[in-house]
Design a protein around this motif. Structure first.
Motif, PDB file in Angstrom:
ATOM      1  N   ILE A   1       0.999 -17.422  53.254  1.00 45.95           N
ATOM      2  CA  ILE A   1       1.597 -16.104  53.476  1.00 45.95           C
ATOM      3  C   ILE A   1       0.679 -14.960  53.047  1.00 45.95           C
ATOM      4  CG2 ILE A   1       3.964 -16.919  53.327  1.00 45.95           C
ATOM      5  CD1 ILE A   1       3.999 -15.667  50.473  1.00 45.95           C
ATOM      6  N   ASP A   2      -0.385 -15.278  52.302  1.00 45.09           N
ATOM      7  CA  ASP A   2      -1.330 -14.227  51.923  1.00 45.09           C
ATOM      8  C   ASP A   2      -2.238 -13.835  53.088  1.00 45.09           C
ATOM      9  OD1 ASP A   2      -2.343 -16.806  51.792  1.00 45.09           O
ATOM     10  OD2 ASP A   2      -3.728 -16.381  50.152  1.00 45.09           O
TER      11      ASP A   2
ATOM     12  N   SER B   1       0.734  -5.110  49.958  1.00 44.09           N
ATOM     13  CA  SER B   1       1.731  -5.886  50.700  1.00 44.09           C
ATOM     14  C   SER B   1       1.922  -7.260  50.076  1.00 44.09           C
ATOM     15  CB  SER B   1       1.310  -6.038  52.162  1.00 44.09           C
ATOM     16  OG  SER B   1       1.318  -4.792  52.829  1.00 44.09           O
ATOM     17  N   LEU B   2       0.823  -7.883  49.650  1.00 46.34           N
ATOM     18  CA  LEU B   2       0.916  -9.198  49.028  1.00 46.34           C
ATOM     19  C   LEU B   2       1.727  -9.121  47.732  1.00 46.34           C
ATOM     20  CD1 LEU B   2       0.197 -12.170  48.947  1.00 46.34           C
ATOM     21  CD2 LEU B   2      -1.964 -11.563  47.837  1.00 46.34           C
ATOM     22  N   LYS B   3       1.510  -8.065  46.961  1.00 44.34           N
ATOM     23  CA  LYS B   3       2.254  -7.899  45.713  1.00 44.34           C
ATOM     24  C   LYS B   3       3.754  -7.775  45.990  1.00 44.34           C
ATOM     25  CE  LYS B   3       2.580  -5.028  41.555  1.00 44.34           C
ATOM     26  NZ  LYS B   3       2.084  -3.808  40.854  1.00 44.34           N
TER      27      LYS B   3
ATOM     28  N   GLU C   1       5.079 -11.265  47.008  1.00 40.15           N
ATOM     29  CA  GLU C   1       5.152 -12.171  45.859  1.00 40.15           C
ATOM     30  C   GLU C   1       6.305 -11.804  44.927  1.00 40.15           C
ATOM     31  OE1 GLU C   1       0.401 -13.292  45.429  1.00 40.15           O
ATOM     32  OE2 GLU C   1       1.248 -11.617  44.310  1.00 40.15           O
ATOM     33  N   GLU C   2       6.452 -10.507  44.646  1.00 41.73           N
ATOM     34  CA  GLU C   2       7.520 -10.063  43.748  1.00 41.73           C
ATOM     35  C   GLU C   2       8.898 -10.368  44.327  1.00 41.73           C
ATOM     36  OE1 GLU C   2       6.737  -5.964  43.044  1.00 41.73           O
ATOM     37  OE2 GLU C   2       5.264  -6.353  41.443  1.00 41.73           O
ATOM     38  N   SER C   3       9.037 -10.175  45.637  1.00 43.65           N
ATOM     39  CA  SER C   3      10.329 -10.442  46.271  1.00 43.65           C
ATOM     40  C   SER C   3      10.671 -11.928  46.218  1.00 43.65           C
ATOM     41  CB  SER C   3      10.304  -9.959  47.731  1.00 43.65           C
ATOM     42  OG  SER C   3      11.545 -10.183  48.354  1.00 43.65           O
TER      43      SER C   3
ATOM     44  N   GLN D   1      -5.220 -17.359  44.307  1.00 45.25           N
ATOM     45  CA  GLN D   1      -4.665 -16.068  43.929  1.00 45.25           C
ATOM     46  C   GLN D   1      -3.146 -16.008  43.990  1.00 45.25           C
ATOM     47  OE1 GLN D   1      -7.365 -16.571  45.593  1.00 45.25           O
ATOM     48  NE2 GLN D   1      -8.954 -15.055  45.138  1.00 45.25           N
ATOM     49  N   ILE D   2      -2.555 -16.514  45.073  1.00 47.92           N
ATOM     50  CA  ILE D   2      -1.102 -16.419  45.206  1.00 47.92           C
ATOM     51  C   ILE D   2      -0.390 -17.248  44.144  1.00 47.92           C
ATOM     52  CG2 ILE D   2      -0.908 -18.344  46.868  1.00 47.92           C
ATOM     53  CD1 ILE D   2       1.289 -16.682  48.242  1.00 47.92           C
ATOM     54  N   LEU D   3      -1.065 -18.275  43.643  1.00 51.76           N
ATOM     55  CA  LEU D   3      -0.448 -19.146  42.635  1.00 51.76           C
ATOM     56  C   LEU D   3      -0.425 -18.500  41.260  1.00 51.76           C
ATOM     57  CD1 LEU D   3      -2.038 -22.576  43.649  1.00 51.76           C
ATOM     58  CD2 LEU D   3       0.015 -21.461  44.549  1.00 51.76           C
TER      59      LEU D   3
END
Length: 239
Positions: free
Chosen positions: A166-167, A174-176, A179-181, A201-203
């Motif tokens: 999804i990144d 947008s990525l932040k 991820e927060e959602s 990074q996403i992990l």
């Protein structure tokens, strides 16, 4: 929750996965990492029974064999996939699709309840409310598509989420938001999550309980988050 037993996948001329086994319990977050082209995204599609692939093996979800179930029935069971590039659907709005799916799954909301919940989600994601009346993902940027998928996630409330790279195509902001959602959703509903990625990074924000390395058609190594650190420093060649 989800158990994959001896899963082999191939196209007419290529074998992709060979006797893959994976078990994800309720509320666990698992990540699958691996080089490009090893079958990570293919695994996502096959869990939802993409019929473009030939498969052997068994996929069990909540003690039910879903190996050969129709994709729509698998989704009704509570499995939700966010693709790296969500498809565009012309002629169908988000609101129309969501109301239809909620009615079909027995989660009926009256018009007032539906509108109230959808608007709250849009505000939380900092998305204009008119997104609800736009055709699904049509003409949207990469970041808008991912946020649009999050509207679907929060409205449908699945208990198993697959995040397929999804990144991809997202800027830092947008990525932040994405991820927060997802983490807010996790804290509220405690779903199981399967993350497909080849970057660490996403992990860092959606931290997995288990990390698996997919290579040569099978899971070569499993471990905790430290395995992702190892891959980041050393690559996949030594695994």
């Amino acid at each position: 929750m989800l158990e994959i037993k001896n899963l082999s996948i191939q196209t007419e001329d290529k074998k992709i996965l060979n006797d893959l086994n994976l078990k994800i319990n309720d509320g666990e977050i698992h990540a699958i990492m691996g080089p490009n082209g090893v079958g990570k995204s293919t695994l996502c599609k096959v869990i939802l029974n993409d019929k473009n692939y030939l498969k052997k093996g068994t996929i069990i979800f909540n003690n039910k064999n879903i190996t050969n179930e129709e994709t729509s029935n698998i989704a009704k069971e509570g499995i939700f996939l966010i693709n790296q590039n969500p498809i565009e659907l012309e002629g169908i709005t988000n609101a129309e699709m969501l109301r239809t799916v909620l009615n079909a799954s027995g989660k009926k909301l009256n018009i007032f309840e539906f509108s109230k919940k959808a608007k709250e989600i849009c505000n939380e994601l900092n998305i204009p409310e008119n997104f609800l009346h736009r055709e699904i993902n049509l003409g949207m940027s990469g970041g808008e598509k991912k946020k649009n998928e999050l509207i679907h996630l929060w409205m449908l409330e699945p208990n198993f989420i697959i995040l397929d790279e999804i990144d991809s195509g997202l800027d830092v902001d947008s990525l932040k938001t994405v991820e927060e959602s997802i983490m807010k959703y996790y804290e509220k509903y405690k779903p199981s999550i399967l993350i497909i990625t080849h970057h660490k990074q996403i992990l860092e924000n959606i931290k997995p309980d288990f990390v698996h390395i997919l290579k040569d058609g099978m899971i070569k190594k499993s471990g905790d988050y430290n395995l992702a650190n190892y891959v980041e420093e050393n690559g996949f060649n030594n695994i």
